[in-house]
Design an enzyme around this catalytic site. Structure first.
Site, PDB file in Angstrom:
ATOM      1  N   GLY A  41       0.850  -1.190   0.000  1.00  0.00           N
ATOM      2  CA  GLY A  41       0.000   0.000   0.000  1.00  0.00           C
ATOM      3  C   GLY A  41       0.888   1.244   0.000  1.00  0.00           C
ATOM      4  N   SER A 108       6.486  -4.571  -2.028  1.00  0.00           N
ATOM      5  CA  SER A 108       6.062  -3.237  -2.413  1.00  0.00           C
ATOM      6  C   SER A 108       6.322  -2.278  -1.244  1.00  0.00           C
ATOM      7  CB  SER A 108       4.588  -3.268  -2.827  1.00  0.00           C
ATOM      8  OG  SER A 108       4.182  -2.029  -3.341  1.00  0.00           O
ATOM      9  N   TRP A 109       5.288  -1.573  -0.758  1.00  0.00           N
ATOM     10  CA  TRP A 109       5.478  -0.715   0.415  1.00  0.00           C
ATOM     11  C   TRP A 109       6.025  -1.515   1.592  1.00  0.00           C
ATOM     12  CZ3 TRP A 109       6.349   3.412   3.032  1.00  0.00           C
ATOM     13  CH2 TRP A 109       6.049   3.460   4.401  1.00  0.00           C
ATOM     14  N   ASP A 254       7.898  -4.375 -13.621  1.00  0.00           N
ATOM     15  CA  ASP A 254       7.156  -3.696 -12.549  1.00  0.00           C
ATOM     16  C   ASP A 254       7.114  -2.207 -12.862  1.00  0.00           C
ATOM     17  OD1 ASP A 254       6.221  -2.547 -10.205  1.00  0.00           O
ATOM     18  OD2 ASP A 254       7.470  -3.783  -8.892  1.00  0.00           O
ATOM     19  N   HIS A 282       4.592  -6.193 -11.003  1.00  0.00           N
ATOM     20  CA  HIS A 282       4.715  -5.707  -9.633  1.00  0.00           C
ATOM     21  C   HIS A 282       4.231  -6.698  -8.576  1.00  0.00           C
ATOM     22  CE1 HIS A 282       4.638  -2.990  -6.225  1.00  0.00           C
ATOM     23  NE2 HIS A 282       3.353  -3.234  -6.045  1.00  0.00           N
TER      24      HIS A 282
END
Length: 303
Positions: A41, A108-109, A254, A282
């Site tokens: 996120g 990711s985050w 990505d 991604h």
């Protein structure tokens, strides 16, 4: 590719401030090596499939929803919601569960958060797993999705899409917030995999999930992650984690968190192992990426 679905044997809500309470769960084997999963996120929350990267006979698997995300309360809250609040929350959860040290796994985050956590003062984890962490030129690859992303924003505001969306996502008007949240979330879901997943697009239309995801993600973006540019790549931070075995898994195509991020990390952190997957985007749930992440977790389970 991954382990079979399992259910948690313990769940709870941990109060981390006067405002925020976090949902957490534990699955797998209670006396095994602990691993904590840090979701993306920010604002994405955890899901059942996030347990499946880990061997349930070899890991004590800890998942939790970050502030404002998933089942944590209050939903979509931006107050007291910064990178460093989340870093503090990870430690509070570790202490609450009476865990000494654990494997840190994020995508990711979640990979950015894992780096921030590992570099924070006083934390010395035994190992760290993460896929890498914004986008430039994505509109040329996904022009149809880009037009839908532009749609809620008047032409005169399109020079700064981040500010325009943030204004709408923090509007007092619930209908304006909802429209912006769904468009924001659909854009990310449409660009996260090499082949667009209809299930991801449908998820972006869910009011509660989209609002938390879009509001919190936008909040972090406009505040530049609550860090100075390049902070996590600075020598003083990297020096704190050089002793930690680290695996980086990155999709070549990505467009959400481009490979440049992972490559730059590898250049300043040569001790880390970087694999760039030639046929992935991604999402950690794409088959080639999921396979490598599961294999990486298997390598760490006996440390």
């Amino acid at each position: 590719m991954s382990y079979p679905p399992i259910q948690p044997y313990e769940t709870g809500m941990l109060r981390v401030s006067d405002l925020h309470t976090l949902y957490w769960e534990v699955s797998g084997k209670s006396d095994a090596s602990p691993v904590v999963f840090l979701h993306g996120g920010p604002g994405g929350g955890t899901g059942e499939k996030d347990r499946q990267y880990f061997d349930p006979d070899a890991y004590k698997i800890v998942l939790f929803d970050q502030r404002g995300s998933g089942k944590s309360t209050p939903s979509a809250s931006l107050e007291e919601n910064t990178t460093w609040d989340l870093v503090s929350d990870i430690e509070k959860l570790r202490e609450h569960l009476k865990i000494d040290k654990w494997v840190v796994f994020g995508g990711s985050w979640g990979s950015t958060l894992s780096l921030a956590y590992a570099q924070s003062e006083g934390f010395d984890p035994p190992r760290n797993l993460h896929s890498s962490q914004k986008q430039d030129g994505t509109s040329h690859i996904f022009p149809d999705a880009w037009d839908e992303y532009l749609a809620p924003i008047p032409e005169e505001e399109r020079g700064d899409m981040m500010a325009a969306y943030h204004k709408r996502l923090t509007s007092e008007d619930g209908a304006i917030r909802a429209e912006a949240a769904k468009a924001w979330s659909k854009w990310e879901m449409a660009t996260s995999k090499l082949r667009v997943d209809p299930g991801d697009i449908a998820r972006a239309a869910q009011d509660d999930w989209a609002l938390a995801f879009a509001r919190i993600e936008s909040h972090y973006f406009v505040n530049e992650g609550f860090m100075r540019e390049g902070q996590l790549l600075e020598k003083q931070g990297i020096d704190k984690i050089r002793h930690i075995p680290t695996v980086i898994v990155q999709g070549r195509y990505d467009v959400v968190c481009p490979a440049r991020s992972a490559y730059d990390l590898k250049k300043v952190f040569p001790e880390a192992e970087l694999t760039i997957i030639p046929d992935a985007g991604h999402s950690a749930r794409e088959i080639p990426t999921s396979k490598l992440l599961t294999e990486a977790a298997d390598r760490f389970k006996n440390l």
